[in-house]
Design a protein around this motif. Structure first.
Motif, PDB file in Angstrom:
ATOM      1  N   LYS A   1       1.145  83.386  56.025  1.00 55.78           N
ATOM      2  CA  LYS A   1       0.284  84.530  55.704  1.00 55.78           C
ATOM      3  C   LYS A   1       0.997  85.839  56.003  1.00 55.78           C
ATOM      4  O   LYS A   1       0.938  86.789  55.213  1.00 55.78           O
ATOM      5  N   GLU A   2       1.692  85.903  57.137  1.00 58.62           N
ATOM      6  CA  GLU A   2       2.438  87.108  57.498  1.00 58.62           C
ATOM      7  C   GLU A   2       3.543  87.387  56.477  1.00 58.62           C
ATOM      8  O   GLU A   2       3.805  88.543  56.124  1.00 58.62           O
ATOM      9  N   CYS A   3       4.178  86.313  56.008  1.00 60.71           N
ATOM     10  CA  CYS A   3       5.243  86.480  55.012  1.00 60.71           C
ATOM     11  C   CYS A   3       4.680  87.016  53.691  1.00 60.71           C
ATOM     12  O   CYS A   3       5.250  87.916  53.085  1.00 60.71           O
ATOM     13  N   LEU A   4       3.574  86.444  53.254  1.00 63.82           N
ATOM     14  CA  LEU A   4       2.963  86.888  51.995  1.00 63.82           C
ATOM     15  C   LEU A   4       2.546  88.348  52.045  1.00 63.82           C
ATOM     16  O   LEU A   4       2.569  89.046  51.026  1.00 63.82           O
ATOM     17  N   ASN A   5       2.169  88.826  53.218  1.00 61.11           N
ATOM     18  CA  ASN A   5       1.789  90.230  53.358  1.00 61.11           C
ATOM     19  C   ASN A   5       2.957  91.162  53.062  1.00 61.11           C
ATOM     20  O   ASN A   5       2.754  92.321  52.669  1.00 61.11           O
ATOM     21  N   GLN A   6       4.185  90.668  53.243  1.00 59.04           N
ATOM     22  CA  GLN A   6       5.371  91.477  52.932  1.00 59.04           C
ATOM     23  C   GLN A   6       5.860  91.252  51.503  1.00 59.04           C
ATOM     24  O   GLN A   6       6.576  92.090  50.955  1.00 59.04           O
TER      25      GLN A   6
ATOM     26  N   THR B   1      10.238  78.247  53.637  1.00 61.23           N
ATOM     27  CA  THR B   1       9.525  77.013  53.982  1.00 61.23           C
ATOM     28  C   THR B   1       9.100  77.067  55.451  1.00 61.23           C
ATOM     29  O   THR B   1       9.761  77.711  56.272  1.00 61.23           O
ATOM     30  N   TYR B   2       8.013  76.385  55.734  1.00 61.15           N
ATOM     31  CA  TYR B   2       7.449  76.383  57.084  1.00 61.15           C
ATOM     32  C   TYR B   2       7.455  74.963  57.647  1.00 61.15           C
ATOM     33  O   TYR B   2       7.029  74.024  56.968  1.00 61.15           O
ATOM     34  N   TRP B   3       7.942  74.817  58.901  1.00 63.99           N
ATOM     35  CA  TRP B   3       7.978  73.499  59.529  1.00 63.99           C
ATOM     36  C   TRP B   3       8.016  73.660  61.048  1.00 63.99           C
ATOM     37  O   TRP B   3       8.864  74.373  61.585  1.00 63.99           O
ATOM     38  N   GLU B   4       7.083  73.047  61.714  1.00 65.13           N
ATOM     39  CA  GLU B   4       7.025  73.034  63.175  1.00 65.13           C
ATOM     40  C   GLU B   4       7.092  74.449  63.765  1.00 65.13           C
ATOM     41  O   GLU B   4       7.928  74.753  64.624  1.00 65.13           O
ATOM     42  N   HIS B   5       6.213  75.307  63.287  1.00 67.24           N
ATOM     43  CA  HIS B   5       6.050  76.680  63.790  1.00 67.24           C
ATOM     44  C   HIS B   5       7.241  77.592  63.507  1.00 67.24           C
ATOM     45  O   HIS B   5       7.351  78.665  64.101  1.00 67.24           O
ATOM     46  N   LYS B   6       8.143  77.149  62.637  1.00 64.06           N
ATOM     47  CA  LYS B   6       9.294  77.976  62.277  1.00 64.06           C
ATOM     48  C   LYS B   6       9.383  78.141  60.765  1.00 64.06           C
ATOM     49  O   LYS B   6       9.019  77.241  60.016  1.00 64.06           O
ATOM     50  N   ILE B   7       9.865  79.299  60.350  1.00 66.52           N
ATOM     51  CA  ILE B   7      10.045  79.579  58.922  1.00 66.52           C
ATOM     52  C   ILE B   7      11.532  79.662  58.622  1.00 66.52           C
ATOM     53  O   ILE B   7      12.290  80.291  59.366  1.00 66.52           O
TER      54      ILE B   7
ATOM     55  N   SER C   1      12.301  95.732  51.472  1.00 64.66           N
ATOM     56  CA  SER C   1      12.960  94.687  52.241  1.00 64.66           C
ATOM     57  C   SER C   1      11.956  93.864  53.022  1.00 64.66           C
ATOM     58  O   SER C   1      10.845  94.306  53.310  1.00 64.66           O
ATOM     59  N   PHE C   2      12.375  92.652  53.337  1.00 64.65           N
ATOM     60  CA  PHE C   2      11.594  91.746  54.158  1.00 64.65           C
ATOM     61  C   PHE C   2      12.100  91.881  55.585  1.00 64.65           C
ATOM     62  O   PHE C   2      13.279  91.670  55.859  1.00 64.65           O
ATOM     63  N   LEU C   3      11.208  92.257  56.495  1.00 67.44           N
ATOM     64  CA  LEU C   3      11.593  92.467  57.889  1.00 67.44           C
ATOM     65  C   LEU C   3      11.370  91.182  58.682  1.00 67.44           C
ATOM     66  O   LEU C   3      10.263  90.649  58.713  1.00 67.44           O
TER      67      LEU C   3
ATOM     68  N   GLU D   1       4.802  89.904  42.110  1.00 64.32           N
ATOM     69  CA  GLU D   1       4.122  88.797  41.432  1.00 64.32           C
ATOM     70  C   GLU D   1       4.960  87.533  41.352  1.00 64.32           C
ATOM     71  O   GLU D   1       4.423  86.437  41.183  1.00 64.32           O
ATOM     72  N   SER D   2       6.266  87.656  41.456  1.00 66.88           N
ATOM     73  CA  SER D   2       7.125  86.480  41.303  1.00 66.88           C
ATOM     74  C   SER D   2       7.038  85.527  42.491  1.00 66.88           C
ATOM     75  O   SER D   2       7.475  84.386  42.400  1.00 66.88           O
ATOM     76  N   PHE D   3       6.462  85.984  43.612  1.00 66.32           N
ATOM     77  CA  PHE D   3       6.341  85.106  44.779  1.00 66.32           C
ATOM     78  C   PHE D   3       5.021  84.342  44.718  1.00 66.32           C
ATOM     79  O   PHE D   3       3.957  84.918  44.502  1.00 66.32           O
ATOM     80  N   PHE D   4       5.122  83.017  44.917  1.00 63.32           N
ATOM     81  CA  PHE D   4       3.943  82.162  44.800  1.00 63.32           C
ATOM     82  C   PHE D   4       3.980  81.088  45.882  1.00 63.32           C
ATOM     83  O   PHE D   4       5.011  80.452  46.112  1.00 63.32           O
ATOM     84  N   ARG D   5       2.837  80.898  46.533  1.00 59.53           N
ATOM     85  CA  ARG D   5       2.739  79.872  47.565  1.00 59.53           C
ATOM     86  C   ARG D   5       2.368  78.553  46.901  1.00 59.53           C
ATOM     87  O   ARG D   5       1.220  78.310  46.547  1.00 59.53           O
ATOM     88  N   VAL D   6       3.361  77.695  46.723  1.00 60.34           N
ATOM     89  CA  VAL D   6       3.151  76.452  45.968  1.00 60.34           C
ATOM     90  C   VAL D   6       2.464  75.367  46.791  1.00 60.34           C
ATOM     91  O   VAL D   6       1.850  74.454  46.242  1.00 60.34           O
ATOM     92  N   ASN D   7       2.567  75.455  48.097  1.00 60.85           N
ATOM     93  CA  ASN D   7       1.838  74.549  48.985  1.00 60.85           C
ATOM     94  C   ASN D   7       1.689  75.243  50.337  1.00 60.85           C
ATOM     95  O   ASN D   7       2.165  76.376  50.514  1.00 60.85           O
ATOM     96  N   SER D   8       1.040  74.596  51.272  1.00 61.36           N
ATOM     97  CA  SER D   8       0.762  75.250  52.555  1.00 61.36           C
ATOM     98  C   SER D   8       2.022  75.614  53.328  1.00 61.36           C
ATOM     99  O   SER D   8       1.998  76.513  54.173  1.00 61.36           O
ATOM    100  N   GLY D   9       3.144  74.968  53.012  1.00 58.47           N
ATOM    101  CA  GLY D   9       4.372  75.213  53.760  1.00 58.47           C
ATOM    102  C   GLY D   9       5.526  75.762  52.946  1.00 58.47           C
ATOM    103  O   GLY D   9       6.680  75.668  53.377  1.00 58.47           O
TER     104      GLY D   9
END
Length: 237
Positions: free
Chosen positions: A174-179, A151-157, A130-132, A183-191
């Protein structure tokens, strides 16, 4: 929901432990149910098994010891979340073969209970894949397989699930990716982080998710994103 069972013949200590645990779980806005059993016999007679259970056992009790109860729970496959509590450090070694989750010394409950609760919450979230996340109102575990994208915008996810539920919380990509180790999860852009299993269309500069939301792909991620998208597509057929 976390189910806590405290078994200790010392009612004052049991109530103190209950109060500390309730404070820690309430502070994290986690739903819980907490019961006290004043003897080993009452525990064995009335306690029921739950999925996310935390069992606090006093090692020494006059009728049935915590170790005897743990041996019974071990046979039932319920010994993974047992916490032994004792006033005597030398009794810890007697309980090792029950494979407890933690030990707490009665003289240190104020400092050791919060640490144990933190470890237990993390353990439950990992066990359930699970994602905490912590929102202003609650702390919850969301099944990773149900996450469509973040998605990330103005310090909120903002987290969107496969049932289009939305959760907003503070954190970093970065914190989200650590959880999100799959392999199906991919960061397509910075946000944005997407679960490619929920992507229904891939274009040169963007990806279309199942809720028809269009998410842009950064130039340096295009090639890898396409390869990962194709891999997920092949694995799904």
């Amino acid at each position: 929901m976390i189910y806590v069972s405290i078994c200790d013949d010392d009612v004052i200590i049991a109530r103190k432990i209950k109060k500390l645990i309730e404070y820690e779980l309430s502070k994290k806005r986690i739903e819980f149910h907490c019961n006290i059993y004043i003897s080993g016999r009452r525990f064995l007679e009335y306690n029921k098994e739950f999925k996310n259970e935390l069992i606090i056992l006093d090692i020494e009790m006059p009728d049935i010891s915590g170790i005897k109860i743990a041996e019974y729970l071990k046979k039932e496959g319920r010994n993974k979340n047992i916490v032994f509590i004792t006033s005597y450090d030398n009794l810890v070694f007697r309980s090792l073969e029950c494979y407890p989750f933690a030990f707490i010394r009665k003289k240190n409950v104020e400092t050791e209970i919060p640490k144990m609760i933190e470890q237990f919450i993390y353990r439950v979230s990992k066990k359930c894949s699970s994602f905490l996340l912590e929102t202003p109102k609650t702390t919850m575990c969301i099944p990773i397989e149900n996450i469509m994208y973040l998605t990330y915008w103005e310090h909120k996810i903002e987290l969107i699930t496969s049932t289009t539920e939305k959760y907003e919380f503070r954190g970093t990509m970065k914190e989200c990716l650590n959880q999100l180790k799959e392999e199906s999860f991919f960061r397509v852009n910075s946000g944005a982080i997407v679960n490619l299993r929920y992507a229904k269309k891939f274009e040169d500069s963007y990806i279309v998710m199942e809720d028809n939301n269009i998410i842009q792909i950064s130039r340096e991620k295009k090639k890898e994103c396409k390869e990962r998208f194709m891999k997920c597509w092949r694995e799904s057929i």
